[in-house]
Design a protein around this motif. Structure first.
Motif, PDB file in Angstrom:
ATOM      1  N   ALA A 168       0.851  -1.195   0.000  1.00  0.00           N
ATOM      2  CA  ALA A 168       0.000   0.000   0.000  1.00  0.00           C
ATOM      3  C   ALA A 168       0.882   1.239   0.000  1.00  0.00           C
ATOM      4  CB  ALA A 168      -0.922   0.009   1.215  1.00  0.00           C
ATOM      5  N   VAL A 169       0.692   2.097  -0.993  1.00  0.00           N
ATOM      6  CA  VAL A 169       1.372   3.391  -1.021  1.00  0.00           C
ATOM      7  C   VAL A 169       0.505   4.367  -0.228  1.00  0.00           C
ATOM      8  CG1 VAL A 169       2.252   5.257  -2.455  1.00  0.00           C
ATOM      9  CG2 VAL A 169       2.361   2.884  -3.283  1.00  0.00           C
ATOM     10  N   PHE A 170       1.098   4.979   0.783  1.00  0.00           N
ATOM     11  CA  PHE A 170       0.353   5.870   1.664  1.00  0.00           C
ATOM     12  C   PHE A 170       0.022   7.190   0.966  1.00  0.00           C
ATOM     13  CE2 PHE A 170       1.675   4.364   6.201  1.00  0.00           C
ATOM     14  CZ  PHE A 170       0.963   3.190   5.997  1.00  0.00           C
ATOM     15  N   PRO A 171      -1.066   7.835   1.375  1.00  0.00           N
ATOM     16  CA  PRO A 171      -1.323   9.213   0.920  1.00  0.00           C
ATOM     17  C   PRO A 171      -0.224  10.145   1.421  1.00  0.00           C
ATOM     18  CG  PRO A 171      -3.254   8.263   2.009  1.00  0.00           C
ATOM     19  CD  PRO A 171      -2.111   7.339   2.281  1.00  0.00           C
ATOM     20  N   TYR A 172      -0.050  11.232   0.727  1.00  0.00           N
ATOM     21  CA  TYR A 172       0.970  12.206   1.120  1.00  0.00           C
ATOM     22  C   TYR A 172       0.420  13.132   2.189  1.00  0.00           C
ATOM     23  CZ  TYR A 172       4.332  16.047   0.785  1.00  0.00           C
ATOM     24  OH  TYR A 172       5.258  17.014   1.083  1.00  0.00           O
ATOM     25  N   MET A 173       1.145  13.254   3.298  1.00  0.00           N
ATOM     26  CA  MET A 173       0.851  14.203   4.363  1.00  0.00           C
ATOM     27  C   MET A 173      -0.526  14.009   4.989  1.00  0.00           C
ATOM     28  SD  MET A 173       3.549  15.962   4.847  1.00  0.00           S
ATOM     29  CE  MET A 173       2.926  17.279   5.872  1.00  0.00           C
ATOM     30  N   ALA A 174      -1.010  12.769   5.010  1.00  0.00           N
ATOM     31  CA  ALA A 174      -2.277  12.498   5.691  1.00  0.00           C
ATOM     32  C   ALA A 174      -2.064  12.561   7.196  1.00  0.00           C
ATOM     33  CB  ALA A 174      -2.802  11.123   5.290  1.00  0.00           C
ATOM     34  N   ASN A 175      -3.089  12.977   7.942  1.00  0.00           N
ATOM     35  CA  ASN A 175      -3.024  12.890   9.384  1.00  0.00           C
ATOM     36  C   ASN A 175      -2.819  11.435   9.784  1.00  0.00           C
ATOM     37  OD1 ASN A 175      -3.434  15.625   9.842  1.00  0.00           O
ATOM     38  ND2 ASN A 175      -5.659  15.422   9.878  1.00  0.00           N
ATOM     39  N   PHE A 176      -2.073  11.227  10.854  1.00  0.00           N
ATOM     40  CA  PHE A 176      -1.744   9.858  11.251  1.00  0.00           C
ATOM     41  C   PHE A 176      -3.005   9.040  11.492  1.00  0.00           C
ATOM     42  CE2 PHE A 176      -0.024   6.448  13.895  1.00  0.00           C
ATOM     43  CZ  PHE A 176       1.126   6.130  13.181  1.00  0.00           C
ATOM     44  N   THR A 192      13.189  20.544   0.643  1.00  0.00           N
ATOM     45  CA  THR A 192      13.286  20.834   2.073  1.00  0.00           C
ATOM     46  C   THR A 192      14.537  21.650   2.370  1.00  0.00           C
ATOM     47  OG1 THR A 192      12.107  18.778   2.562  1.00  0.00           O
ATOM     48  CG2 THR A 192      13.310  19.803   4.377  1.00  0.00           C
ATOM     49  N   ALA A 193      15.630  21.332   1.681  1.00  0.00           N
ATOM     50  CA  ALA A 193      16.860  22.090   1.890  1.00  0.00           C
ATOM     51  C   ALA A 193      16.691  23.543   1.463  1.00  0.00           C
ATOM     52  CB  ALA A 193      18.015  21.441   1.122  1.00  0.00           C
ATOM     53  N   GLU A 194      16.030  23.772   0.330  1.00  0.00           N
ATOM     54  CA  GLU A 194      15.860  25.157  -0.112  1.00  0.00           C
ATOM     55  C   GLU A 194      14.963  25.918   0.847  1.00  0.00           C
ATOM     56  OE1 GLU A 194      14.315  24.806  -4.093  1.00  0.00           O
ATOM     57  OE2 GLU A 194      12.227  24.940  -3.437  1.00  0.00           O
ATOM     58  N   LEU A 195      13.961  25.238   1.443  1.00  0.00           N
ATOM     59  CA  LEU A 195      13.124  25.923   2.417  1.00  0.00           C
ATOM     60  C   LEU A 195      13.913  26.260   3.678  1.00  0.00           C
ATOM     61  CD1 LEU A 195      10.360  27.014   3.217  1.00  0.00           C
ATOM     62  CD2 LEU A 195       9.828  24.760   4.170  1.00  0.00           C
ATOM     63  N   ALA A 196      14.774  25.349   4.119  1.00  0.00           N
ATOM     64  CA  ALA A 196      15.593  25.627   5.301  1.00  0.00           C
ATOM     65  C   ALA A 196      16.429  26.885   5.096  1.00  0.00           C
ATOM     66  CB  ALA A 196      16.492  24.433   5.608  1.00  0.00           C
ATOM     67  N   ILE A 197      17.065  26.986   3.940  1.00  0.00           N
ATOM     68  CA  ILE A 197      17.869  28.174   3.656  1.00  0.00           C
ATOM     69  C   ILE A 197      16.979  29.405   3.545  1.00  0.00           C
ATOM     70  CG2 ILE A 197      19.519  29.220   2.077  1.00  0.00           C
ATOM     71  CD1 ILE A 197      20.525  26.703   3.546  1.00  0.00           C
ATOM     72  N   GLY A 198      15.831  29.254   2.884  1.00  0.00           N
ATOM     73  CA  GLY A 198      14.915  30.375   2.734  1.00  0.00           C
ATOM     74  C   GLY A 198      14.392  30.878   4.066  1.00  0.00           C
ATOM     75  N   ILE A 256       5.423  28.373   8.801  1.00  0.00           N
ATOM     76  CA  ILE A 256       5.125  27.732   7.517  1.00  0.00           C
ATOM     77  C   ILE A 256       4.348  26.447   7.817  1.00  0.00           C
ATOM     78  CG2 ILE A 256       6.101  26.783   5.382  1.00  0.00           C
ATOM     79  CD1 ILE A 256       6.638  29.752   5.741  1.00  0.00           C
ATOM     80  N   PRO A 257       3.249  26.148   7.102  1.00  0.00           N
ATOM     81  CA  PRO A 257       2.379  25.022   7.454  1.00  0.00           C
ATOM     82  C   PRO A 257       2.841  23.672   6.890  1.00  0.00           C
ATOM     83  CG  PRO A 257       1.402  26.234   5.659  1.00  0.00           C
ATOM     84  CD  PRO A 257       2.651  26.984   6.036  1.00  0.00           C
ATOM     85  N   HIS A 258       4.009  23.224   7.319  1.00  0.00           N
ATOM     86  CA  HIS A 258       4.575  21.920   6.933  1.00  0.00           C
ATOM     87  C   HIS A 258       4.571  21.747   5.412  1.00  0.00           C
ATOM     88  CE1 HIS A 258       5.422  17.690   8.733  1.00  0.00           C
ATOM     89  NE2 HIS A 258       6.101  17.880   7.615  1.00  0.00           N
ATOM     90  N   ASN A 259       5.265  22.638   4.756  1.00  0.00           N
ATOM     91  CA  ASN A 259       5.319  22.667   3.292  1.00  0.00           C
ATOM     92  C   ASN A 259       6.685  22.272   2.738  1.00  0.00           C
ATOM     93  OD1 ASN A 259       2.838  23.193   2.241  1.00  0.00           O
ATOM     94  ND2 ASN A 259       3.115  25.390   2.025  1.00  0.00           N
ATOM     95  N   GLY A 260       7.553  21.704   3.571  1.00  0.00           N
ATOM     96  CA  GLY A 260       8.935  21.479   3.172  1.00  0.00           C
ATOM     97  C   GLY A 260       9.120  20.787   1.836  1.00  0.00           C
ATOM     98  N   GLY A 261       8.422  19.676   1.625  1.00  0.00           N
ATOM     99  CA  GLY A 261       8.595  18.930   0.383  1.00  0.00           C
ATOM    100  C   GLY A 261       7.520  19.193  -0.641  1.00  0.00           C
ATOM    101  N   ASN A 262       6.626  20.108  -0.339  1.00  0.00           N
ATOM    102  CA  ASN A 262       5.425  20.278  -1.153  1.00  0.00           C
ATOM    103  C   ASN A 262       5.635  21.330  -2.234  1.00  0.00           C
ATOM    104  OD1 ASN A 262       2.825  19.781  -1.964  1.00  0.00           O
ATOM    105  ND2 ASN A 262       1.852  20.912  -0.305  1.00  0.00           N
ATOM    106  N   THR A 263       6.439  20.963  -3.233  1.00  0.00           N
ATOM    107  CA  THR A 263       6.675  21.840  -4.381  1.00  0.00           C
ATOM    108  C   THR A 263       6.344  21.076  -5.662  1.00  0.00           C
ATOM    109  OG1 THR A 263       8.963  21.170  -4.864  1.00  0.00           O
ATOM    110  CG2 THR A 263       8.635  22.801  -3.103  1.00  0.00           C
ATOM    111  N   GLU A 264       6.460  21.739  -6.782  1.00  0.00           N
ATOM    112  CA  GLU A 264       6.154  21.069  -8.049  1.00  0.00           C
ATOM    113  C   GLU A 264       7.199  20.031  -8.426  1.00  0.00           C
ATOM    114  OE1 GLU A 264       5.190  23.854 -11.125  1.00  0.00           O
ATOM    115  OE2 GLU A 264       3.430  24.625 -10.044  1.00  0.00           O
TER     116      GLU A 264
END
Length: 311
Positions: free
Chosen positions: A47-55, A101-107, A273-281
């Motif tokens: 099963a592939v999990f949904p992305y960023m679903a509540n636990f 995530t790295a670019e957000l950390a620097i940003g 920031i609302p947990h957007n680290g990996g959420n890019t195009e």
């Protein structure tokens, strides 16, 4: 590894992106909520999990009684082994989110150190308010976590002319120099102006950044959290921020989502920031490429990428 023939994806979009599937693989759509579409529940191998679903939304995976593996779309996997049980393997999306995530950390570090949040608030009031801000150049930066994302952060810091220290689970030296032990982080706190957190959340890192460590940071230091919320003691952080002595720029919090009445919303020295680290195009193409490789491994009995050991 045994072949796995029946795989579910959390959405039709992701299934279509990964296709065409290898011969012998049957696929269905299952968001772990209702019943799967296209396959039988008891036939599901992976099963592939949904992305960023509540636990809590992942609990339905337990209904698949013959499950052999789950695939997350996140790098973190805290609580997943306990959720699926001892007979089910866990593979993560390590690497997929590293660049974003790295670019957000620097940003986040730059935004806090250059007062971007304050400027946005000034803009809303048409208030021209020039100030001298610390900036990132010449700052004493600590990156806590030297895994894939930690390395991407290190690389991106190179052009910014910072004084960098890195902290890992144990002291050692790699091709980029010295790595200090996380257990010694508090001792180095007085010499850290920017604290970037990118460690997994586990028993050893829970509230790693506590009241004592925060008190040891110098005036004006910035806490940048792109790891997991509970790595920082939120109450201790809010108490320190409320004095105006420190700043934070964080992608993750404990709890999540932050309640509307949480006191951190009111603090001008907190950038939220609302947990957007990996959420890019970049996410979908990179996740799709990983899943294509994973499906090929599942179909042939090969070893999939990013298997994580049970804690």
């Amino acid at each position: 590894m045994k072949q796995m023939r029946v795989v579910t994806f959390p959405s039709t979009e992701l299934l279509e992106a990964v296709g065409p599937l290898p011969e012998g693989i049957s696929a269905g759509v299952w968001d772990l909520g209702g019943d799967p579409v296209g396959v039988e529940l008891d036939d599901i191998d992976v099963a592939v999990f949904p992305y960023m679903a509540n636990f809590s939304a992942l609990q339905g995976v337990r209904r698949a009684k013959n499950l052999k593996m789950v695939q997350t779309q996140t790098t973190g996997y805290d609580g997943i082994h306990e959720l699926v049980g001892p007979e089910v393997g866990v593979a993560t999306a390590a690497g997929v989110h590293a660049a974003s995530t790295a670019e957000l950390a620097i940003g986040l570090a730059i935004a806090s150190l250059r007062g971007i949040g304050e400027s946005v608030r000034d803009q809303s009031q048409a208030h021209w308010n020039p100030q001298r801000w610390p900036g990132l150049a010449d700052r004493k930066v600590a990156v806590v976590g030297v895994g894939g994302i930690g390395e991407e952060i290190r690389k991106r810091l190179e052009p910014f002319e910072v004084q960098l220290k890195r902290f890992g689970t144990r002291a050692r030296t790699d091709e980029h120099g010295q790595i200090l032990a996380v257990e010694d982080l508090a001792a180095h706190a007085p010499d850290i102006e920017v604290l970037i957190l990118i460690v997994p959340h586990n028993a050893g890192t829970h509230h790693l950044v506590d009241a004592g460590l925060l008190a040891g940071l110098p005036d004006g230091a910035v806490v940048v959290n792109v790891a997991r919320g509970p790595v920082v003691d939120t109450d201790a952080l809010v108490a320190e921020l409320a004095t105006g002595r420190l700043r934070c720029a964080s992608d993750v919090f404990d709890p999540e989502p932050l309640p509307a009445d949480h006191p951190i919303w009111e603090l001008d020295n907190a950038l939220i920031i609302p947990h957007n680290g990996g959420n890019t195009e970049a996410f979908l193409p990179r996740m799709t490429a990983l899943l294509k490789r994973q499906v090929a491994a599942w179909a042939t009995g090969g070893t999939p990428e990013n298997l994580v050991a049970r804690p």
